[in-house]
Design a protein around this motif. Structure first.
Motif, PDB file in Angstrom:
ATOM      1  N   ALA A 323      -4.087   4.690   4.278  1.00  0.00           N
ATOM      2  CA  ALA A 323      -3.854   3.727   5.088  1.00  0.00           C
ATOM      3  C   ALA A 323      -4.694   2.842   5.206  1.00  0.00           C
ATOM      4  CB  ALA A 323      -3.572   4.609   5.947  1.00  0.00           C
ATOM      5  N   SER A 324      -6.077   3.074   4.827  1.00  0.00           N
ATOM      6  CA  SER A 324      -6.909   1.719   5.319  1.00  0.00           C
ATOM      7  C   SER A 324      -6.827   0.461   3.987  1.00  0.00           C
ATOM      8  CB  SER A 324      -7.913   2.364   5.662  1.00  0.00           C
ATOM      9  OG  SER A 324      -8.311   3.046   3.850  1.00  0.00           O
ATOM     10  N   HIS A 325      -6.390   1.188   3.088  1.00  0.00           N
ATOM     11  CA  HIS A 325      -5.525  -0.285   2.416  1.00  0.00           C
ATOM     12  C   HIS A 325      -4.582  -0.808   1.992  1.00  0.00           C
ATOM     13  CE1 HIS A 325      -9.349   0.970  -0.551  1.00  0.00           C
ATOM     14  NE2 HIS A 325      -8.654   2.124  -0.094  1.00  0.00           N
ATOM     15  N   ALA A 326      -4.299  -2.287   1.627  1.00  0.00           N
ATOM     16  CA  ALA A 326      -2.797  -3.535   1.365  1.00  0.00           C
ATOM     17  C   ALA A 326      -2.673  -3.037   0.605  1.00  0.00           C
ATOM     18  CB  ALA A 326      -3.335  -4.217   2.480  1.00  0.00           C
ATOM     19  N   ASP A 327      -1.705  -1.915  -0.206  1.00  0.00           N
ATOM     20  CA  ASP A 327      -1.134  -2.431  -1.112  1.00  0.00           C
ATOM     21  C   ASP A 327      -1.858  -1.742  -2.195  1.00  0.00           C
ATOM     22  OD1 ASP A 327       1.012  -3.053  -3.290  1.00  0.00           O
ATOM     23  OD2 ASP A 327       0.367  -4.747  -3.630  1.00  0.00           O
ATOM     24  N   PRO A 328      -1.941  -0.661  -1.837  1.00  0.00           N
ATOM     25  CA  PRO A 328      -3.683  -0.777  -3.035  1.00  0.00           C
ATOM     26  C   PRO A 328      -2.720  -0.187  -4.157  1.00  0.00           C
ATOM     27  CG  PRO A 328      -2.918   1.448  -1.769  1.00  0.00           C
ATOM     28  CD  PRO A 328      -2.055  -0.068  -0.813  1.00  0.00           C
ATOM     29  N   THR A 329      -4.167   0.020  -5.045  1.00  0.00           N
ATOM     30  CA  THR A 329      -3.627   0.266  -6.375  1.00  0.00           C
ATOM     31  C   THR A 329      -4.164   1.730  -6.327  1.00  0.00           C
ATOM     32  OG1 THR A 329      -3.662  -1.744  -7.829  1.00  0.00           O
ATOM     33  CG2 THR A 329      -3.975   0.098  -9.354  1.00  0.00           C
ATOM     34  N   VAL A 330      -3.659   3.081  -6.807  1.00  0.00           N
ATOM     35  CA  VAL A 330      -4.167   4.540  -6.923  1.00  0.00           C
ATOM     36  C   VAL A 330      -4.242   4.775  -8.549  1.00  0.00           C
ATOM     37  CG1 VAL A 330      -3.520   6.772  -6.609  1.00  0.00           C
ATOM     38  CG2 VAL A 330      -3.037   4.910  -5.205  1.00  0.00           C
ATOM     39  N   LEU A 331      -5.333   5.389  -8.719  1.00  0.00           N
ATOM     40  CA  LEU A 331      -5.433   5.808 -10.069  1.00  0.00           C
ATOM     41  C   LEU A 331      -5.766   7.073 -10.164  1.00  0.00           C
ATOM     42  CD1 LEU A 331      -5.796   5.104 -12.976  1.00  0.00           C
ATOM     43  CD2 LEU A 331      -8.736   5.078 -12.452  1.00  0.00           C
ATOM     44  N   ALA A 332      -4.125   7.990 -10.542  1.00  0.00           N
ATOM     45  CA  ALA A 332      -4.235   9.795 -10.447  1.00  0.00           C
ATOM     46  C   ALA A 332      -4.788  10.185 -11.444  1.00  0.00           C
ATOM     47  CB  ALA A 332      -3.162  10.205  -9.888  1.00  0.00           C
ATOM     48  N   PHE A 333      -5.973  10.527 -11.896  1.00  0.00           N
ATOM     49  CA  PHE A 333      -5.898  12.314 -12.898  1.00  0.00           C
ATOM     50  C   PHE A 333      -5.141  13.331 -12.767  1.00  0.00           C
ATOM     51  CE2 PHE A 333      -9.484   8.795 -13.015  1.00  0.00           C
ATOM     52  CZ  PHE A 333      -9.178   8.245 -13.835  1.00  0.00           C
ATOM     53  N   GLY A 334      -5.108  13.733 -13.561  1.00  0.00           N
ATOM     54  CA  GLY A 334      -3.936  15.232 -13.918  1.00  0.00           C
ATOM     55  C   GLY A 334      -2.220  14.899 -13.349  1.00  0.00           C
ATOM     56  N   ALA A 335      -2.105  15.830 -14.867  1.00  0.00           N
ATOM     57  CA  ALA A 335      -0.397  16.325 -14.811  1.00  0.00           C
ATOM     58  C   ALA A 335       0.090  17.626 -14.559  1.00  0.00           C
ATOM     59  CB  ALA A 335       0.427  15.162 -15.741  1.00  0.00           C
ATOM     60  N   ALA A 336      -1.310  18.234 -15.467  1.00  0.00           N
ATOM     61  CA  ALA A 336      -1.517  19.420 -16.004  1.00  0.00           C
ATOM     62  C   ALA A 336      -1.071  20.789 -14.175  1.00  0.00           C
ATOM     63  CB  ALA A 336      -2.101  19.898 -17.140  1.00  0.00           C
ATOM     64  N   TYR A 337      -0.490  21.479 -14.999  1.00  0.00           N
ATOM     65  CA  TYR A 337      -0.145  22.345 -13.449  1.00  0.00           C
ATOM     66  C   TYR A 337      -2.087  23.203 -12.839  1.00  0.00           C
ATOM     67  CZ  TYR A 337       0.704  27.664 -15.458  1.00  0.00           C
ATOM     68  OH  TYR A 337       0.462  28.197 -16.413  1.00  0.00           O
ATOM     69  N   GLY A 360       6.761   3.950  -2.562  1.00  0.00           N
ATOM     70  CA  GLY A 360       6.140   2.869  -2.722  1.00  0.00           C
ATOM     71  C   GLY A 360       5.011   2.530  -3.225  1.00  0.00           C
ATOM     72  N   TYR A 361       3.852   3.751  -3.399  1.00  0.00           N
ATOM     73  CA  TYR A 361       2.557   3.040  -3.656  1.00  0.00           C
ATOM     74  C   TYR A 361       2.465   2.866  -5.122  1.00  0.00           C
ATOM     75  CZ  TYR A 361       0.720   4.735   0.553  1.00  0.00           C
ATOM     76  OH  TYR A 361       0.325   4.386   1.541  1.00  0.00           O
ATOM     77  N   ARG A 362       1.995   2.394  -5.803  1.00  0.00           N
ATOM     78  CA  ARG A 362       1.871   2.203  -7.475  1.00  0.00           C
ATOM     79  C   ARG A 362       1.008   2.832  -7.956  1.00  0.00           C
ATOM     80  NH1 ARG A 362       0.585  -3.025  -6.594  1.00  0.00           N
ATOM     81  NH2 ARG A 362      -1.779  -3.214  -6.410  1.00  0.00           N
ATOM     82  N   VAL A 363       1.072   3.195  -8.726  1.00  0.00           N
ATOM     83  CA  VAL A 363       0.309   4.990  -9.269  1.00  0.00           C
ATOM     84  C   VAL A 363       0.241   4.894 -10.472  1.00  0.00           C
ATOM     85  CG1 VAL A 363      -0.250   6.806  -9.313  1.00  0.00           C
ATOM     86  CG2 VAL A 363       0.868   6.750  -7.682  1.00  0.00           C
ATOM     87  N   ARG A 364      -1.185   4.745 -11.002  1.00  0.00           N
ATOM     88  CA  ARG A 364      -1.325   4.885 -12.334  1.00  0.00           C
ATOM     89  C   ARG A 364      -1.583   6.600 -12.500  1.00  0.00           C
ATOM     90  NH1 ARG A 364       1.186   0.732 -12.058  1.00  0.00           N
ATOM     91  NH2 ARG A 364       0.338  -1.238 -11.942  1.00  0.00           N
ATOM     92  N   ARG A 384     -10.050  -1.148 -16.578  1.00  0.00           N
ATOM     93  CA  ARG A 384      -8.296  -1.727 -16.940  1.00  0.00           C
ATOM     94  C   ARG A 384      -7.703  -1.096 -15.373  1.00  0.00           C
ATOM     95  NH1 ARG A 384      -7.588   0.985 -21.027  1.00  0.00           N
ATOM     96  NH2 ARG A 384      -6.573   2.799 -20.193  1.00  0.00           N
ATOM     97  N   GLU A 385      -7.928  -0.796 -14.765  1.00  0.00           N
ATOM     98  CA  GLU A 385      -6.720  -0.392 -14.363  1.00  0.00           C
ATOM     99  C   GLU A 385      -7.461  -1.095 -12.385  1.00  0.00           C
ATOM    100  OE1 GLU A 385      -4.266   0.280 -14.118  1.00  0.00           O
ATOM    101  OE2 GLU A 385      -4.033   2.263 -16.249  1.00  0.00           O
ATOM    102  N   SER A 386      -8.423  -1.027 -12.578  1.00  0.00           N
ATOM    103  CA  SER A 386      -9.379  -1.872 -11.219  1.00  0.00           C
ATOM    104  C   SER A 386      -8.800  -1.085  -9.759  1.00  0.00           C
ATOM    105  CB  SER A 386      -9.388  -3.888 -11.043  1.00  0.00           C
ATOM    106  OG  SER A 386      -9.705  -4.256 -12.042  1.00  0.00           O
ATOM    107  N   PRO A 387      -8.340   0.651 -10.131  1.00  0.00           N
ATOM    108  CA  PRO A 387      -7.975   0.705  -8.803  1.00  0.00           C
ATOM    109  C   PRO A 387      -8.461   0.363  -7.409  1.00  0.00           C
ATOM    110  CG  PRO A 387      -9.288   2.332  -9.618  1.00  0.00           C
ATOM    111  CD  PRO A 387      -9.744   0.878 -10.828  1.00  0.00           C
ATOM    112  N   ASP A 388      -8.312   0.449  -6.195  1.00  0.00           N
ATOM    113  CA  ASP A 388      -8.827   0.581  -4.666  1.00  0.00           C
ATOM    114  C   ASP A 388      -8.931   2.760  -4.206  1.00  0.00           C
ATOM    115  OD1 ASP A 388      -7.848  -1.574  -3.999  1.00  0.00           O
ATOM    116  OD2 ASP A 388      -6.041  -1.987  -4.435  1.00  0.00           O
ATOM    117  N   VAL A 389      -7.668   3.308  -5.398  1.00  0.00           N
ATOM    118  CA  VAL A 389      -8.164   4.615  -4.992  1.00  0.00           C
ATOM    119  C   VAL A 389      -8.106   5.925  -5.980  1.00  0.00           C
ATOM    120  CG1 VAL A 389      -7.603   6.566  -3.410  1.00  0.00           C
ATOM    121  CG2 VAL A 389      -7.185   4.259  -2.357  1.00  0.00           C
ATOM    122  N   VAL A 390      -9.273   5.949  -6.170  1.00  0.00           N
ATOM    123  CA  VAL A 390      -8.259   7.413  -7.827  1.00  0.00           C
ATOM    124  C   VAL A 390      -9.084   9.451  -6.903  1.00  0.00           C
ATOM    125  CG1 VAL A 390     -10.316   8.712  -9.274  1.00  0.00           C
ATOM    126  CG2 VAL A 390     -10.402   5.867  -9.415  1.00  0.00           C
TER     127      VAL A 390
END
Length: 428
Positions: A323-337, A360-364, A384-390
């Motif tokens: 919420a504190s970021h305007a149009d943030p790029t989110v870098l998410a690690f982990g897809a396995a269960y 609507g978030y941009r998630v890598r 490479r991704e220059s995220p706002d949130v990891v």
């Protein structure tokens, strides 16, 4: 390998005067996925002639030419041993055999959470032209109670066979843990339920060449129930831990610490909470019990719903941080269960990423164990991704360590770092 024997005539092996069961040398494994392929490899390595059947032509080709990449060293090594190369053939259609082992998925239909037996029914239809008197059908797929009686027995009778007299029928549910499949296939005890004693004893001969655990004999319905009860027990206990965590969230206290204190009691062993329950067993098997007796599964279905809502709880916490970021790029690690595997079936992490993208978030999205989402090293991805949130969704040990090494630098540059599953597992 040893066999359990007790007073019940269902549970003991053959008596001294009983003839030995007919040998099982040619085995057709229907479904060469997470369960069927490791079994086929072990059987072939121990001298059985095995045909692995799968509708995935690409998988069939990779098995036959030995280029399939498996995530366990022991299974990968088996794929290229001399016995396996001689004894295992993959096909897209069944063939004749002494025994047919059915190892196909049994998912849920949505949204009513009813079992989908279409893959099992298709497997049965696929072997119909090849069935002959004296053959054995051994179902490894996890199935709802009464499936053998209400689906497989009528199929056999309609095909012109008397179950037990003409075609032997057993249910031997698998017990494995992704990431440790080889050791669990070899070392875990095996429950074999059969329509009669001859069926049970003959099915046991499939596993005897490699099994180090014990074999326990029972009837078909008991075997169906056993697997479902095992996974439901685990699911209910996870739900209890998650509900404790939600209470802690409401009271603004870290319940992980309280759980640790409570577990000092000699008869208490509360699990750790998390962002949800994935895999092919725990999110599905409890609903199979509900299907046959909804009146007496209130606790079971309540636990399921608690665990099902945990990804939404985690997503809500991530939204607060965004919420504190305007149009943030989110870098998410982990897809396995779960940590240290590549299995994404019913993964809470996948649901969280899908929900965030739906907002609507941009998630890598990356996962070091999943081929399509793999990456070389964490610093390169960050650059490479220059995220706002990891966001760390799955605490793979190497990912946790890599993020810890970068954490101070990220925070200094204004990047928020959220890590589930490290300290308080449901708090990032």
């Amino acid at each position: 390998m040893t066999s359990s024997e007790n007073e019940s005539d269902l549970s003991g092996p053959e008596g001294p005067d009983d003839p030995a069961p007919d040998p099982v040398e040619d085995i057709v494994v229907i479904g060469t996925g997470f369960i069927g392929l490791p079994l086929a490899l072990l059987l072939a390595d121990h001298g059985k002639r095995v045909v692995g059947v799968d509708i995935d032509q690409h998988l069939v080709r990779e098995i036959n030419d030995g280029t399939l990449n498996l995530d366990e060293d022991e299974l990968q090594d088996l794929l290229t041993t001399g016995p396996v190369e001689r004894n295992l053939e993959a096909r897209t259609e069944p063939t004749d055999g002494d025994a047919f082992v059915i190892s196909v998925p049994t998912p849920l239909t949505e949204p009513n959470k009813s079992p989908d037996l279409s893959a099992l029914e298709a497997a049965l239809e696929s072997i119909r032209p090849y069935l002959e008197p004296g053959d054995l059908i051994n179902v490894e797929s996890t199935i709802p109670p009464l499936t053998c009686e209400e689906t497989i027995v009528p199929f056999l009778k309609e095909a012109g066979f008397e179950p037990g007299a003409d075609i032997q029928l057993t249910h031997s549910p698998e017990r494995i843990l992704p990431g440790n499949v080889f050791d669990e296939l070899v070392g875990n005890d095996r429950v074999i339920g059969g329509i009669d004693e001859t069926s049970r004893r003959r099915a046991a001969s499939i596993y005897e060449p490699f099994l180090e655990g014990e074999i326990y004999y029972t009837d078909l319905l008991s075997a169906e129930l056993c697997k479902l009860m095992e996974n439901t027990f685990r699911d209910v206990n996870v739900a209890l831990a998650n509900e404790f965590a939600l209470i802690g969230e409401e009271l603004d206290i870290d319940m992980s610490d309280v759980i640790e204190l409570a577990n000092r009691h000699p008869r208490v062993d509360i699990l750790q909470p998390g962002i949800g329950v994935g895999g092919h067993c725990l999110p599905i098997d409890p609903w199979f019990l509900n299907e046959v007796d909804p009146e007496h599964t209130n606790l079971i279905t309540s636990a399921r719903r608690i665990n099902d809502k945990m990804p939404a709880v985690a997503t809500r916490k991530i939204r607060r941080a965004l919420a504190s970021h305007a149009d943030p790029t989110v870098l998410a690690f982990g897809a396995a269960y779960k940590p240290s595997v590549d299995d994404r079936r019913n993964s809470p992490a996948m649901q969280i990423v899908a929900d965030l993208r739906g907002d609507g978030y941009r998630v890598r999205h990356y996962d070091r164990y999943v081929d399509e989402l793999a990456y070389d090293d964490l610093p390169s991805v960050l650059e490479r991704e220059s995220p706002d949130v990891v966001v760390q969704l799955v605490p793979h040990e190497k990912t946790v360590a890599a993020l810890e090494a970068e954490r101070a630098r990220l925070i200094d540059t204004g990047v928020d770092v959220l890590q589930f599953g490290v300290e308080n597992p449901i708090e990032p």
